[in-house]
Design an enzyme around this catalytic site. Structure first.
Site, PDB file in Angstrom:
ATOM      1  N   CYS A 125       0.868  -1.172   0.000  1.00 14.49           N
ATOM      2  CA  CYS A 125       0.000   0.000   0.000  1.00 14.49           C
ATOM      3  C   CYS A 125       0.910   1.229   0.000  1.00 14.49           C
ATOM      4  CB  CYS A 125      -0.889  -0.028   1.239  1.00 14.49           C
ATOM      5  SG  CYS A 125      -2.007   1.375   1.325  1.00 14.49           S
ATOM      6  N   ASN A 225       1.407  -5.894  -5.757  1.00 16.61           N
ATOM      7  CA  ASN A 225      -0.027  -6.178  -5.888  1.00 16.61           C
ATOM      8  C   ASN A 225      -0.412  -5.915  -7.345  1.00 16.61           C
ATOM      9  OD1 ASN A 225       0.369  -3.426  -5.852  1.00 16.61           O
ATOM     10  ND2 ASN A 225      -1.363  -2.972  -4.556  1.00 16.61           N
ATOM     11  N   CYS A 299      -4.133   6.053  -5.203  1.00 17.76           N
ATOM     12  CA  CYS A 299      -3.553   4.724  -4.989  1.00 17.76           C
ATOM     13  C   CYS A 299      -2.069   4.834  -5.319  1.00 17.76           C
ATOM     14  CB  CYS A 299      -4.246   3.704  -5.893  1.00 17.76           C
ATOM     15  SG  CYS A 299      -3.590   2.038  -5.728  1.00 17.76           S
TER      16      CYS A 299
HETATM   17  N1  LIG Z   1      -4.291   2.161  -1.879  1.00 18.90           N
HETATM   18  C1  LIG Z   1      -3.099   1.369  -1.896  1.00 18.90           C
HETATM   19  C2  LIG Z   1      -3.224   0.128  -2.705  1.00 18.90           C
HETATM   20  C3  LIG Z   1      -3.974  -0.878  -1.991  1.00 18.90           C
HETATM   21  C4  LIG Z   1      -3.978  -2.086  -2.828  1.00 18.90           C
HETATM   22  C5  LIG Z   1      -5.121  -2.980  -2.491  1.00 18.90           C
HETATM   23  N2  LIG Z   1      -6.396  -2.424  -2.887  1.00 18.90           N
HETATM   24  C6  LIG Z   1      -4.903  -4.320  -3.144  1.00 18.90           C
HETATM   25  O1  LIG Z   1      -3.890  -4.470  -3.875  1.00 18.90           O
HETATM   26  O2  LIG Z   1      -5.706  -5.200  -2.892  1.00 18.90           O
HETATM   27  C7  LIG Z   1      -1.894   2.156  -2.373  1.00 18.90           C
HETATM   28  O3  LIG Z   1      -1.822   3.356  -2.080  1.00 18.90           O
HETATM   29  O4  LIG Z   1      -1.005   1.531  -2.991  1.00 18.90           O
END
Ligand SMILES: N[C@H](CCC[C@H](N)C(=O)O)C(=O)O
Length: 355
Positions: A125, A225, A299
């Site tokens: 994250c 991810n 994100c």
């Molecule tokens: N908001 C996060 C990503 C979360 C990722 C999550 N949603 C997943 O991969 O399941 C960021 O700032 O990178």
């Protein structure tokens, strides 16, 4: 015969599949005759003694999190507890929960355990790890004078350098998010590699995935991810029913429709974070429908993945401002294959809840 208010409550309960009113609600309805439906697990139904939980609310470019100091590593949250904590009406409200735990790696200051609002675990994250830096500095686990530390994550150690602005209590951090992972089987995405990166890595470039609104072309990149990024040049070429108003733009794109369709598409065996991007004059404009969360204002890993995808597809160079609904993140994909993310982190408030 039920009076109107009880009939109304029964209708709401039926809609939500609630067949009975929890005792606590009966009292509140009796006292205040409200239609409040509590999603919080009832104190008496938890199967354990009520747990008092101190939390801190932080955000990075509007991507917000409930932080919990779990250095004792005793806290295990159920899916319903995470969902309630993240619920923006009945709970605190957030995109995810981050438990701050000790790291087993001697070089790391602490371990960041990130849970999406639907209770699923995610490997990394980006906005969260900048908030993690602020959380540790504010509590003295990391000295502000050090200016850097290494965070431990499920995606491995992430070196962070930071500055603290005592005036507005903001922290600015640059995180080495590591190497983008491009091999389709490792993103993962069920697609064949159809291109090779400048460093010689095979990857899925602009693969067409059909939808009820026509095919969209995705470039797939993992930052630990999975992310799938589609670039849209002219929104007027898309069907009108994909927009929430007459105006057809990135801002009016109906992400609840198109984002949800692709997030759980079988082509992504572990689901995926879906980014819709447009190359603008001031940078790459992007909205994101996150795996396990839905749309978020920003994100970090998505911004990194989108910068890499834009450079891979020769739309931009390797350094970009990513313009998100919640703020701007600066991303550099270095020639030696590190993705550097720079952005803010801020604390909103602290509190205590009983789970
Ligand atoms: N908001 C996060 C990503 C979360 C990722 C999550 N949603 C997943 O991969 O399941 C960021 O700032 O990178």
């Amino acid at each position: 015969m039920q009076n109107d208010s009880e009939h109304g409550s029964a209708k709401i309960r039926e809609l939500h599949g609630l067949t009975r009113i929890p005792e606590t609600l009966k009292q509140s309805q009796h006292k205040r005759n409200t239609h409040l439906i509590q999603w919080a697990p009832k104190l008496t139904e938890r199967g354990h003694a009520p747990m008092e939980l101190s939390f801190t609310k932080l955000n990075g470019a509007g991507n917000d999190f409930v932080f919990v100091d779990d250095f004792s590593s005793e806290i295990e949250l159920t899916t319903s507890q995470v969902s309630w904590l993240c619920d923006r009406h009945f709970g605190i409200g957030a995109d995810g929960v981050i438990l701050v735990r000790p790291s087993v790696r001697p070089e790391c200051a602490a371990y960041m355990h990130y849970i999406n609002s639907d209770g699923t675990l995610a490997q990394m994250c980006g906005n969260g790890v900048r908030c993690f830096a602020k959380f540790l500095v504010d509590r003295g686990y990391v000295q502000a004078s050090d200016g850097s530390f290494v965070a431990d994550t499920l995606a491995g150690p992430k070196p962070i350098s930071f500055t603290v602005d005592d005036e507005d209590k903001m922290l600015q951090a640059t995180v080495d998010m590591g190497h983008p992972i491009l091999e389709p089987s490792e993103v993962p995405v069920n697609a064949k590699a159809n291109a090779t990166s400048p460093a010689g890595a095979a990857y899925a470039r602009e693969i067409e995935i059909d939808s009820p609104w026509g095919p969209f072309a995705f470039t797939c990149v993992s930052m630990g991810n999975p992310h799938a990024i589609t670039f849209i040049n002219d929104f007027n070429t898309l069907p009108k029913d994909l927009f929430i108003s007459e105006e057809r733009s990135l801002e009016t794109l109906d992400l609840e429709k198109i984002g949800a369709f692709y997030e759980s598409n079988p082509v992504f065996p572990e689901k995926a974070n879906i980014e819709f991007a447009h190359i603008g004059e001031a940078g790459i404009e992007m909205r994101v429908y996150e795996r396990g969360c839905g749309e978020t204002l920003a994100c970090g890993t998505g911004a990194c993945a989108t910068c890499v995808a834009a450079a891979l597809t020769e739309r931009t160079g390797r350094e970009n401002d990513l313009i998100l609904r919640g703020g701007v993140l600066h991303i550099l994909w270095t020639e030696d294959d590190h993705v550097m993310m720079t952005g803010p982190a801020a604390e909103a408030f602290e509190g205590t809840v009983v789970l």
